[in-house]
Design a protein around this motif. Structure first.
Motif, PDB file in Angstrom:
ATOM      1  N   LEU A 151       0.955  -1.103   0.171  1.00  0.00           N
ATOM      2  CA  LEU A 151      -0.011  -0.144   0.099  1.00  0.00           C
ATOM      3  C   LEU A 151       0.840   1.200  -0.116  1.00  0.00           C
ATOM      4  CD1 LEU A 151      -2.835  -1.032   2.500  1.00  0.00           C
ATOM      5  CD2 LEU A 151      -2.928  -1.272   0.106  1.00  0.00           C
ATOM      6  N   ARG A 152       2.087   1.088   0.095  1.00  0.00           N
ATOM      7  CA  ARG A 152       3.141   2.196   0.061  1.00  0.00           C
ATOM      8  C   ARG A 152       2.992   3.301   0.850  1.00  0.00           C
ATOM      9  NH1 ARG A 152       3.313   2.811  -6.676  1.00  0.00           N
ATOM     10  NH2 ARG A 152       3.916   0.550  -7.283  1.00  0.00           N
ATOM     11  N   ILE A 153       2.624   3.029   2.193  1.00  0.00           N
ATOM     12  CA  ILE A 153       2.586   4.037   3.208  1.00  0.00           C
ATOM     13  C   ILE A 153       3.878   3.946   3.903  1.00  0.00           C
ATOM     14  CG2 ILE A 153       0.254   3.382   3.725  1.00  0.00           C
ATOM     15  CD1 ILE A 153       1.360   2.020   6.368  1.00  0.00           C
ATOM     16  N   PRO A 154       4.258   5.216   4.467  1.00  0.00           N
ATOM     17  CA  PRO A 154       5.557   5.269   4.850  1.00  0.00           C
ATOM     18  C   PRO A 154       6.035   4.468   6.092  1.00  0.00           C
ATOM     19  CG  PRO A 154       4.470   7.342   4.901  1.00  0.00           C
ATOM     20  CD  PRO A 154       3.518   6.391   4.556  1.00  0.00           C
ATOM     21  N   GLY A 155       6.927   3.896   6.089  1.00  0.00           N
ATOM     22  CA  GLY A 155       7.488   3.115   7.353  1.00  0.00           C
ATOM     23  C   GLY A 155       8.719   2.154   7.109  1.00  0.00           C
ATOM     24  N   GLN A 156       9.202   1.287   8.013  1.00  0.00           N
ATOM     25  CA  GLN A 156      10.290   0.553   8.017  1.00  0.00           C
ATOM     26  C   GLN A 156      10.210  -0.651   9.067  1.00  0.00           C
ATOM     27  OE1 GLN A 156      13.108   3.961   9.138  1.00  0.00           O
ATOM     28  NE2 GLN A 156      14.268   2.010   9.314  1.00  0.00           N
ATOM     29  N   SER A 157      10.821  -1.718   9.164  1.00  0.00           N
ATOM     30  CA  SER A 157      11.224  -2.352  10.220  1.00  0.00           C
ATOM     31  C   SER A 157      11.462  -1.958  11.635  1.00  0.00           C
ATOM     32  CB  SER A 157      12.072  -3.589   9.828  1.00  0.00           C
ATOM     33  OG  SER A 157      12.414  -4.569  10.898  1.00  0.00           O
TER      34      SER A 157
END
Length: 202
Positions: A151-157
């Motif tokens: 969904l290409r929302i901002p974020g990371q592990s």
């Protein structure tokens, strides 16, 4: 939002003593054998991120999303964070039930109104998106990673996030909208396709 959601959110913000326009709402969680992350390292990085946001004029606040037993409760993490952070505002949707509001209304309202949301809980991210706004998703599992990649929302592990870099990414997410209709349309299409296949006996 309905009147009930708006009223419940107002009550939650008031109890926390926080202005939504400056608020960066965090959800947190415990880790266990199913999700074996380094809890101490995560706590330390989260403290650094909160401190960096404070220095930049934002108002970090923790949301109590779960009062369940065992590792599903947020209480232990929040208690640990209060040591190094000192004053730590809490948004507790469950507390406003004493005022006649439903906790879910409060949770939906505050996640939609906050300037930014740093979502560790999967459903924190989902509720923020349902409000038409993008969270910053610190994911700990494949389902959270799916939100970021598909969904290409901002974020990371959360396993390797750098607080000094994430602080600017959280700020960048503040004005980012999430358009729910394309996702809703895709879900409806896939649902109807599955029903059609079931009717034909696959």
């Amino acid at each position: 939002p309905t009147f009930g959601v708006l009223a419940a959110a107002r009550a939650a913000w008031s109890q926390a003593g926080v202005e939504p326009a400056r608020a960066v709402v965090f959800s947190v969680r415990q880790f266990d054998a199913m999700y074996p992350h380094d809890g101490a390292l995560f706590d330390a990085r989260l403290v650094q991120l909160v401190q960096a946001l404070r220095q930049r004029g934002h108002q970090p606040v923790m949301v109590v999303q779960s009062r369940a037993e065992g590792t599903d409760t947020d209480a232990a993490v929040l208690q640990r964070l209060r040591g190094p952070l000192g004053y730590l505002p809490l948004l507790d949707p469950f507390a406003v039930s004493a005022l006649g509001h439903h906790p879910l209304d409060a949770l939906v309202g505050v996640l939609g109104q906050a300037a930014a949301v740093v979502a560790v809980h999967y459903h924190t991210a989902v509720l923020r998106m349902l409000a038409g706004r993008a969270p910053y998703n610190l994911f700990y599992s494949s389902k959270g990673q799916d939100l970021v990649t598909r969904l290409r929302i901002p974020g990371q592990s959360l396993a390797d996030f750098d607080p000094s870099q994430v602080v600017r990414k959280v700020e960048a997410s503040m004005g980012t909208q999430f358009h729910i209709e394309p996702v809703a349309r895709m879900v409806r299409q896939q649902f109807h396709h599955a029903l059609s296949r079931a009717a034909r006996g696959f």
